[in-house]
Design a protein around this motif. Structure first.
Motif, PDB file in Angstrom:
ATOM      1  N   CYS A 138      37.632  43.067  49.947  1.00  0.00           N
ATOM      2  CA  CYS A 138      37.662  44.171  49.200  1.00  0.00           C
ATOM      3  C   CYS A 138      36.748  45.316  49.898  1.00  0.00           C
ATOM      4  CB  CYS A 138      37.001  43.874  47.768  1.00  0.00           C
ATOM      5  SG  CYS A 138      37.732  42.509  47.163  1.00  0.00           S
ATOM      6  N   ASN A 139      37.563  46.589  50.031  1.00  0.00           N
ATOM      7  CA  ASN A 139      36.898  47.521  50.618  1.00  0.00           C
ATOM      8  C   ASN A 139      36.060  48.372  49.860  1.00  0.00           C
ATOM      9  OD1 ASN A 139      37.763  47.258  53.360  1.00  0.00           O
ATOM     10  ND2 ASN A 139      39.787  47.884  52.553  1.00  0.00           N
ATOM     11  N   THR A 140      36.346  48.619  48.519  1.00  0.00           N
ATOM     12  CA  THR A 140      35.659  49.326  47.627  1.00  0.00           C
ATOM     13  C   THR A 140      35.264  48.530  46.279  1.00  0.00           C
ATOM     14  OG1 THR A 140      37.746  49.774  46.117  1.00  0.00           O
ATOM     15  CG2 THR A 140      36.972  51.534  48.227  1.00  0.00           C
ATOM     16  N   ARG A 141      34.133  49.044  45.781  1.00  0.00           N
ATOM     17  CA  ARG A 141      33.729  48.290  44.286  1.00  0.00           C
ATOM     18  C   ARG A 141      34.939  48.180  43.359  1.00  0.00           C
ATOM     19  NH1 ARG A 141      28.551  47.917  44.927  1.00  0.00           N
ATOM     20  NH2 ARG A 141      28.124  50.036  46.086  1.00  0.00           N
ATOM     21  N   GLU A 142      35.580  49.113  43.448  1.00  0.00           N
ATOM     22  CA  GLU A 142      36.748  48.901  42.492  1.00  0.00           C
ATOM     23  C   GLU A 142      37.599  47.758  42.705  1.00  0.00           C
ATOM     24  OE1 GLU A 142      36.810  50.511  39.667  1.00  0.00           O
ATOM     25  OE2 GLU A 142      38.772  49.406  39.119  1.00  0.00           O
ATOM     26  N   GLU A 143      37.907  47.715  44.059  1.00  0.00           N
ATOM     27  CA  GLU A 143      38.739  46.600  44.398  1.00  0.00           C
ATOM     28  C   GLU A 143      38.147  45.235  44.037  1.00  0.00           C
ATOM     29  OE1 GLU A 143      40.622  48.886  48.392  1.00  0.00           O
ATOM     30  OE2 GLU A 143      40.033  46.653  48.643  1.00  0.00           O
ATOM     31  N   ALA A 144      36.662  45.350  44.526  1.00  0.00           N
ATOM     32  CA  ALA A 144      35.867  44.116  44.155  1.00  0.00           C
ATOM     33  C   ALA A 144      35.875  43.627  42.523  1.00  0.00           C
ATOM     34  CB  ALA A 144      34.517  44.167  44.568  1.00  0.00           C
ATOM     35  N   ARG A 145      35.902  44.497  41.855  1.00  0.00           N
ATOM     36  CA  ARG A 145      36.173  44.392  40.351  1.00  0.00           C
ATOM     37  C   ARG A 145      37.511  43.785  39.953  1.00  0.00           C
ATOM     38  NH1 ARG A 145      34.200  49.945  39.457  1.00  0.00           N
ATOM     39  NH2 ARG A 145      31.785  50.000  39.807  1.00  0.00           N
ATOM     40  N   GLU A 146      38.552  44.597  40.571  1.00  0.00           N
ATOM     41  CA  GLU A 146      39.812  43.861  40.490  1.00  0.00           C
ATOM     42  C   GLU A 146      40.036  42.479  40.816  1.00  0.00           C
ATOM     43  OE1 GLU A 146      42.940  44.964  39.340  1.00  0.00           O
ATOM     44  OE2 GLU A 146      41.727  45.953  38.039  1.00  0.00           O
ATOM     45  N   GLY A 147      39.315  42.102  41.735  1.00  0.00           N
ATOM     46  CA  GLY A 147      39.330  40.947  42.586  1.00  0.00           C
ATOM     47  C   GLY A 147      38.791  39.766  42.013  1.00  0.00           C
ATOM     48  N   VAL A 148      37.668  40.027  41.212  1.00  0.00           N
ATOM     49  CA  VAL A 148      36.970  39.267  40.271  1.00  0.00           C
ATOM     50  C   VAL A 148      38.058  38.810  39.113  1.00  0.00           C
ATOM     51  CG1 VAL A 148      35.035  38.804  38.533  1.00  0.00           C
ATOM     52  CG2 VAL A 148      34.712  39.810  40.746  1.00  0.00           C
ATOM     53  N   LYS A 149      38.610  39.934  38.720  1.00  0.00           N
ATOM     54  CA  LYS A 149      39.580  39.849  37.561  1.00  0.00           C
ATOM     55  C   LYS A 149      40.801  38.763  37.983  1.00  0.00           C
ATOM     56  CE  LYS A 149      42.279  42.666  34.325  1.00  0.00           C
ATOM     57  NZ  LYS A 149      43.736  42.263  34.885  1.00  0.00           N
ATOM     58  N   THR A 150      41.447  39.058  39.165  1.00  0.00           N
ATOM     59  CA  THR A 150      42.585  38.245  39.672  1.00  0.00           C
ATOM     60  C   THR A 150      42.097  36.829  39.979  1.00  0.00           C
ATOM     61  OG1 THR A 150      42.922  40.293  40.974  1.00  0.00           O
ATOM     62  CG2 THR A 150      44.248  38.161  41.538  1.00  0.00           C
ATOM     63  N   LEU A 151      40.678  36.801  40.367  1.00  0.00           N
ATOM     64  CA  LEU A 151      40.417  35.109  40.795  1.00  0.00           C
ATOM     65  C   LEU A 151      39.983  34.473  39.286  1.00  0.00           C
ATOM     66  CD1 LEU A 151      38.603  35.496  43.960  1.00  0.00           C
ATOM     67  CD2 LEU A 151      41.041  34.809  43.625  1.00  0.00           C
ATOM     68  N   MET A 152      39.082  35.052  38.418  1.00  0.00           N
ATOM     69  CA  MET A 152      38.457  34.419  37.564  1.00  0.00           C
ATOM     70  C   MET A 152      39.021  34.589  36.174  1.00  0.00           C
ATOM     71  SD  MET A 152      34.446  34.717  38.904  1.00  0.00           S
ATOM     72  CE  MET A 152      33.841  32.862  38.276  1.00  0.00           C
ATOM     73  N   LEU A 153      39.895  35.850  35.844  1.00  0.00           N
ATOM     74  CA  LEU A 153      40.198  35.948  34.600  1.00  0.00           C
ATOM     75  C   LEU A 153      41.525  35.472  34.430  1.00  0.00           C
ATOM     76  CD1 LEU A 153      37.983  39.181  33.820  1.00  0.00           C
ATOM     77  CD2 LEU A 153      37.748  36.945  32.748  1.00  0.00           C
ATOM     78  N   ASP A 154      42.513  36.454  35.293  1.00  0.00           N
ATOM     79  CA  ASP A 154      43.771  35.976  35.411  1.00  0.00           C
ATOM     80  C   ASP A 154      44.165  34.534  35.922  1.00  0.00           C
ATOM     81  OD1 ASP A 154      43.654  38.700  34.401  1.00  0.00           O
ATOM     82  OD2 ASP A 154      44.393  39.750  36.261  1.00  0.00           O
ATOM     83  N   LYS A 155      43.312  34.306  36.555  1.00  0.00           N
ATOM     84  CA  LYS A 155      43.547  32.851  37.188  1.00  0.00           C
ATOM     85  C   LYS A 155      44.558  32.672  37.972  1.00  0.00           C
ATOM     86  CE  LYS A 155      40.426  30.217  34.733  1.00  0.00           C
ATOM     87  NZ  LYS A 155      38.989  30.603  35.554  1.00  0.00           N
TER      88      LYS A 155
END
Ligand code: AMP
Ligand code: GLY
Length: 424
Positions: free
Chosen positions: A156-173
């Motif tokens: 993740c290059n930006t904080r926004e991408e990192a937030r999205e990444g957490v969603k992808t891995l931990m919330l959207d599974k």
């Protein structure tokens, strides 16, 4: 002796080919196998996760040695099932395969035993991960804890991408329960090298080095894949790098596993990054690499069955691994659209041109026989075209020449496998 190989990709084809070279072996089975493996082995229609069926087959057919190629069955404990039935098997037990099965485990192990790796934090909840990311330095790397077909790593290059990444891995599974826990890791830069090794619980013997190309497109663009091509040896794996890794990484990892009561017997694959501060471990795998195996085994001089047995019997210290003083390059022929969406079932032509005596190999990854004898594409990665040469340049030119021999309708490949060596 009779050998059973578990798996169905290009890696298992290369293992089956190498096992077939052993004068000690008179019968090879592969479960489930593929059309290329069928040249050396009787393919058996049992899935790699059907542990009881695999063990029953090994017993009924008096298999002397089973070799597990893939990560899922190892992490799931196939070796324990075989051992409980008194069957001889090559690969780590479940309590050791966790070295690959949990990134949080491997990171904690490295930290505890001082093995160089990227700084990290582990999170079990998305809230805690998101809070941490608000003040962390970018870029940053998010990794699903569990197995995710090599795709659970997000840069993740930006904080926004990192937030999205957490969603992808931990919330959207997106990777299922593999994302219940994540590792958030410092972003490192440098060249990557893959080093495979044989381990018998105490002793570790390093094979020759290799480098994979994970992105789908030329110039390392596009999505991450299972691997689009490899070369071996890596000219970036210098004697200095080797000496550093021998002192700080390889034996230390084996000793750490033993000290934790998780003695590791099988293959440890070290994914290394050569950073400005020295080599760092990116990841461990508990099995041969794919497509690293397709360039490493054609260069190996030993009888691989002897080495498997030395690992099982704890006498690897008496074995010296030997590799040809040459080079190999593997170019993966994939289906256009891989790794997302692709068609399959296209006729494959031209494989009769590959002559092993001239140093050309074609390892099948996703192929099958359509009804009768017609070979057709049956996956995203279809074939691994490997050629050896006196050096990397020659091996690369041979491998690319050989890719021209093969035809199928939606053939796709990268054109820059091994190009980095031009700067050496
Ligand atoms: P892994 O499955 O952990 O090897 O990660 C897959 C790929 O992501 C690696 O081959 C690297 O290209 C990249 N990667 C993983 N960890 C890092 C890191 N800490 N810094 C930069 N790139 C990384
Ligand atoms: N080539 C990378 C892997 O086997 O995981």
């Amino acid at each position: 002796m009779k050998v059973l190989i578990v798996g169905s990709g290009g890696r298992e084809h290369a293992i089956a080919w190498k096992v077939a070279q052993s004068p000690r072996v008179d019968k090879i089975y592969c479960a489930p196998g593929n059309a290329g493996i069928a040249e050396y082995a009787e393919c058996v229609n049992i899935g790699a996760m059907e542990f009881d069926k695999l063990a029953a087959f090994a017993k009924e057919n008096q298999v002397d040695l089973t070799v597990i190629g893939m990560d899922d069955p190892l992490v799931g404990g196939v070796v324990d099932v075989f051992e409980a039935q008194g069957l001889r098997v090559f690969g780590p037990r479940k309590n050791a395969a966790i070295l690959e099965g949990s990134k949080a485990f491997s990171k904690d192990l490295m930290k505890k035993y001082g093995i160089p790796t990227a700084a990290y934090e582990t999170f079990n909840s998305p809230e805690a991960a998101l809070e941490y990311l608000e003040t962390a330095d970018m870029p940053i790397v998010l990794k699903a804890d569990g197995l995710a077909l090599g795709k659970g790593v997000l840069i993740c290059n930006t904080r926004e991408e990192a937030r999205e990444g957490v969603k992808t891995l931990m919330l959207d599974k997106q990777f299922g329960s593999a994302g219940d826990r994540i590792v958030v890791e410092e972003f490192m830069t440098g060249r990557e090298v893959s080093v495979l090794s044989f381990v018998d619980g105490n002793t570790i013997k390093i094979m020759t080095s290799a480098q994979d190309h994970k992105r789908a497109g030329d110039g390392d663009t596009g999505l991450n894949t299972g691997g689009m091509g490899t070369f071996s040896p890596s000219p970036f794996y210098t004697p200095e790098v080797d000496a550093f890794c021998k002192e700080h990484i390889y034996q230390k990892t084996v000793d750490a596993m033993k000290a934790e009561g998780r003695a590791f017997q099988g293959i440890i694959f070290f994914g290394l990054m050569l950073t400005e501060k020295g080599p760092r471990v990116l990841e461990y795998n508990a099995r041969f690499g794919d497509p690293e195996t397709q360039v490493v085994l054609p260069r190996m001089k030993n009888d691989i069955v002897d080495v498997f047995e030395a690992c099982i019997d704890g006498r690897l210290d008496q074995t010296e691994l030997e590799f040809e003083d040459n080079a190999a390059v593997c170019v993966v022929l994939a289906s256009q659209g891989y790794p997302v969406k692709y068609d399959k079932g296209f006729a494959i032509k031209g494989l009769e041109n590959f002559k092993e005596k001239d140093g050309y190999y074609v390892f099948h990854a996703g192929t099958k026989f359509d009804g009768g004898k017609n070979l057709v594409t049956n996956g995203g990665r279809v074939l691994g075209v490997t050629a050896v040469g006196k050096d990397l340049k020659e091996a690369r030119s041979n491998a690319y020449a050989a890719t021209e021999w093969v035809e199928f309708e939606n053939k796709y490949m990268r054109h820059d496998i091994g190009k980095a060596i031009d700067n050496c």
